[in-house]
Design an enzyme around this catalytic site. Structure first.
Site, PDB file in Angstrom:
ATOM      1  N   SER A 159      -0.412  -4.339   5.891  1.00  0.00           N
ATOM      2  CA  SER A 159      -0.728  -4.665   7.874  1.00  0.00           C
ATOM      3  C   SER A 159      -2.530  -5.245   6.980  1.00  0.00           C
ATOM      4  O   SER A 159      -3.289  -4.653   6.727  1.00  0.00           O
ATOM      5  CB  SER A 159      -0.384  -3.329   8.465  1.00  0.00           C
ATOM      6  OG  SER A 159      -1.137  -1.867   8.223  1.00  0.00           O
ATOM      7  N   GLY A 168       0.394  -1.017   0.301  1.00  0.00           N
ATOM      8  CA  GLY A 168       0.154  -0.355  -0.295  1.00  0.00           C
ATOM      9  C   GLY A 168       0.750   0.878   0.021  1.00  0.00           C
ATOM     10  O   GLY A 168       0.056   2.683  -0.711  1.00  0.00           O
ATOM     11  N   ARG A 175       6.796  -2.490  14.534  1.00  0.00           N
ATOM     12  CA  ARG A 175       6.442  -2.528  13.008  1.00  0.00           C
ATOM     13  C   ARG A 175       8.314  -3.010  11.948  1.00  0.00           C
ATOM     14  O   ARG A 175       8.123  -3.280  10.706  1.00  0.00           O
ATOM     15  CB  ARG A 175       6.188  -1.498  12.546  1.00  0.00           C
ATOM     16  CG  ARG A 175       4.772  -1.164  13.024  1.00  0.00           C
ATOM     17  CD  ARG A 175       4.093  -0.100  12.562  1.00  0.00           C
ATOM     18  NE  ARG A 175       4.817   0.940  13.071  1.00  0.00           N
ATOM     19  CZ  ARG A 175       4.262   1.547  14.237  1.00  0.00           C
ATOM     20  NH1 ARG A 175       3.369   0.446  14.919  1.00  0.00           N
ATOM     21  NH2 ARG A 175       4.555   2.967  14.662  1.00  0.00           N
ATOM     22  N   ARG A 197       1.499  10.293  -9.564  1.00  0.00           N
ATOM     23  CA  ARG A 197       1.006  10.575  -7.982  1.00  0.00           C
ATOM     24  C   ARG A 197       2.000   9.960  -7.327  1.00  0.00           C
ATOM     25  O   ARG A 197       1.042   9.503  -5.944  1.00  0.00           O
ATOM     26  CB  ARG A 197       0.162   9.755  -8.915  1.00  0.00           C
ATOM     27  CG  ARG A 197      -0.826  10.378  -9.186  1.00  0.00           C
ATOM     28  CD  ARG A 197      -2.032   9.415  -9.298  1.00  0.00           C
ATOM     29  NE  ARG A 197      -3.048  10.288 -10.281  1.00  0.00           N
ATOM     30  CZ  ARG A 197      -4.070  10.839 -10.307  1.00  0.00           C
ATOM     31  NH1 ARG A 197      -4.206  11.217  -8.496  1.00  0.00           N
ATOM     32  NH2 ARG A 197      -5.326  11.367 -11.010  1.00  0.00           N
ATOM     33  N   ASP A 243      -2.149  -4.665  14.555  1.00  0.00           N
ATOM     34  CA  ASP A 243      -3.480  -4.683  15.737  1.00  0.00           C
ATOM     35  C   ASP A 243      -4.047  -5.833  16.282  1.00  0.00           C
ATOM     36  O   ASP A 243      -4.890  -6.324  15.363  1.00  0.00           O
ATOM     37  CB  ASP A 243      -3.773  -3.088  15.994  1.00  0.00           C
ATOM     38  CG  ASP A 243      -4.505  -3.437  14.586  1.00  0.00           C
ATOM     39  OD1 ASP A 243      -5.434  -2.916  14.606  1.00  0.00           O
ATOM     40  OD2 ASP A 243      -4.232  -3.528  13.605  1.00  0.00           O
ATOM     41  N   ARG A 289       0.383  -9.306  -2.805  1.00  0.00           N
ATOM     42  CA  ARG A 289       0.393  -7.987  -1.948  1.00  0.00           C
ATOM     43  C   ARG A 289       0.658  -8.133  -0.597  1.00  0.00           C
ATOM     44  O   ARG A 289       0.103  -9.688  -0.092  1.00  0.00           O
ATOM     45  CB  ARG A 289      -1.308  -7.830  -1.501  1.00  0.00           C
ATOM     46  CG  ARG A 289      -1.549  -6.319  -0.765  1.00  0.00           C
ATOM     47  CD  ARG A 289      -2.566  -6.278  -0.571  1.00  0.00           C
ATOM     48  NE  ARG A 289      -2.951  -5.983   0.374  1.00  0.00           N
ATOM     49  CZ  ARG A 289      -2.905  -4.873   1.737  1.00  0.00           C
ATOM     50  NH1 ARG A 289      -2.213  -4.540   1.063  1.00  0.00           N
ATOM     51  NH2 ARG A 289      -3.444  -5.163   2.146  1.00  0.00           N
ATOM     52  N   ARG A 321       7.045   1.896   1.293  1.00  0.00           N
ATOM     53  CA  ARG A 321       7.141  -0.026   1.594  1.00  0.00           C
ATOM     54  C   ARG A 321       8.078  -0.706   0.138  1.00  0.00           C
ATOM     55  O   ARG A 321       8.549  -0.970   0.338  1.00  0.00           O
ATOM     56  CB  ARG A 321       6.228  -0.510   1.807  1.00  0.00           C
ATOM     57  CG  ARG A 321       6.481  -1.807   2.283  1.00  0.00           C
ATOM     58  CD  ARG A 321       6.057  -2.289   3.228  1.00  0.00           C
ATOM     59  NE  ARG A 321       5.180  -1.985   4.974  1.00  0.00           N
ATOM     60  CZ  ARG A 321       4.436  -1.652   5.040  1.00  0.00           C
ATOM     61  NH1 ARG A 321       2.819  -2.506   4.603  1.00  0.00           N
ATOM     62  NH2 ARG A 321       3.894  -1.306   6.400  1.00  0.00           N
TER      63      ARG A 321
END
Length: 235
Positions: free
Chosen positions: A94, A24, A220, A47, A207, A91, A28
């Protein structure tokens, strides 16, 4: 076949590998390019959605961001499958745990993806479509997680349009055994199915919805790379 570049990906046909590992966050994707790829070349910055192609263990592979939510990943994965001849999208992202057996840092490997999105309406199906992963990728991911010794759970996840939602929204999903929530897998799986291509989503639990626990910056940094290890093992 539409001409390339597309409105959202400023690459030419051939710039992108047959297998793309997506995240996402475009930063990353940049991290994956720096950590895993040799001789990485940037093919997209439209973008700010960074994309790179390089070599991993002698095999050509691309990494790219896909943004947040169903509409965003739907655009990027559609263009990759249909305009750039990509065969496989994995993909990594998280997810929030809905399961007592899935804890922070664990991997959630999405066999199926429920959704509260209306994305499937475009297909005008005579019933409810169930988006699922490619089994060969799913099996290989499980085998890789076993080899690495990483904690994981395979099952159904929820691709939700809601990051912030009203109280009680999640209870019925939990009652049906949905193990985690994220925001993109269902659209990716539907695009792959319609294009006759392969897709898989591997998430790290960031989470725990049931306990209120959240990841620290240190967690993380050290555990989010495990899903990348598994993803690159599938290349």
């Amino acid at each position: 076949m539409a001409q390339t570049p597309t409105p959202h990906i400023g690459a030419q046909l051939g710039d992108i590998a047959k297998t793309v590992i997506m995240a996402g966050d475009p930063l990353r994707a940049k991290f994956m390019a720096e950590k895993f790829l040799t001789d990485a070349v940037q093919f997209n910055n439209v973008r700010g959605m960074l994309g790179f192609t390089g070599t991993y263990n002698g095999k050509r592979v691309s990494v790219m961001g896909h943004g947040m939510g169903v509409p965003s990943i739907a655009i990027y994965s559609y263009e990759l499958f249909h305009f750039f001849e990509v065969d496989t999208i994995i993909r990594v992202g998280s997810a929030g745990s809905y399961s007592e057996d899935l804890h922070i840092g664990d991997l959630a490997i999405a066999q199926g993806a429920c959704t509260d999105s209306n994305y499937a309406a475009q297909y005008e199906m005579p019933g409810t479509y169930a988006p699922i992963a490619d089994f060969s990728l799913l099996r290989a991911a499980v085998e890789a997680a076993e080899r690495f010794g990483y904690r994981y759970k395979v099952g159904n996840i929820l691709s939700s349009d809601y990051f912030y939602c009203e109280e009680g929204h999640i209870d019925k999903w939990i009652n049906m055994g949905v193990m985690a929530v994220e925001m993109e897998a269902a659209a990716l799986y539907m695009n792959a199915a319609r294009a006759g291509k392969r897709a898989l989503t591997i998430c790290t639990i960031s989470d725990e919805i049931l306990t209120g626990k959240v990841t620290t910056p240190e967690q993380r940094q050290t555990t989010f790379t495990q899903m990348m290890d598994v993803a690159f093992a599938l290349v």
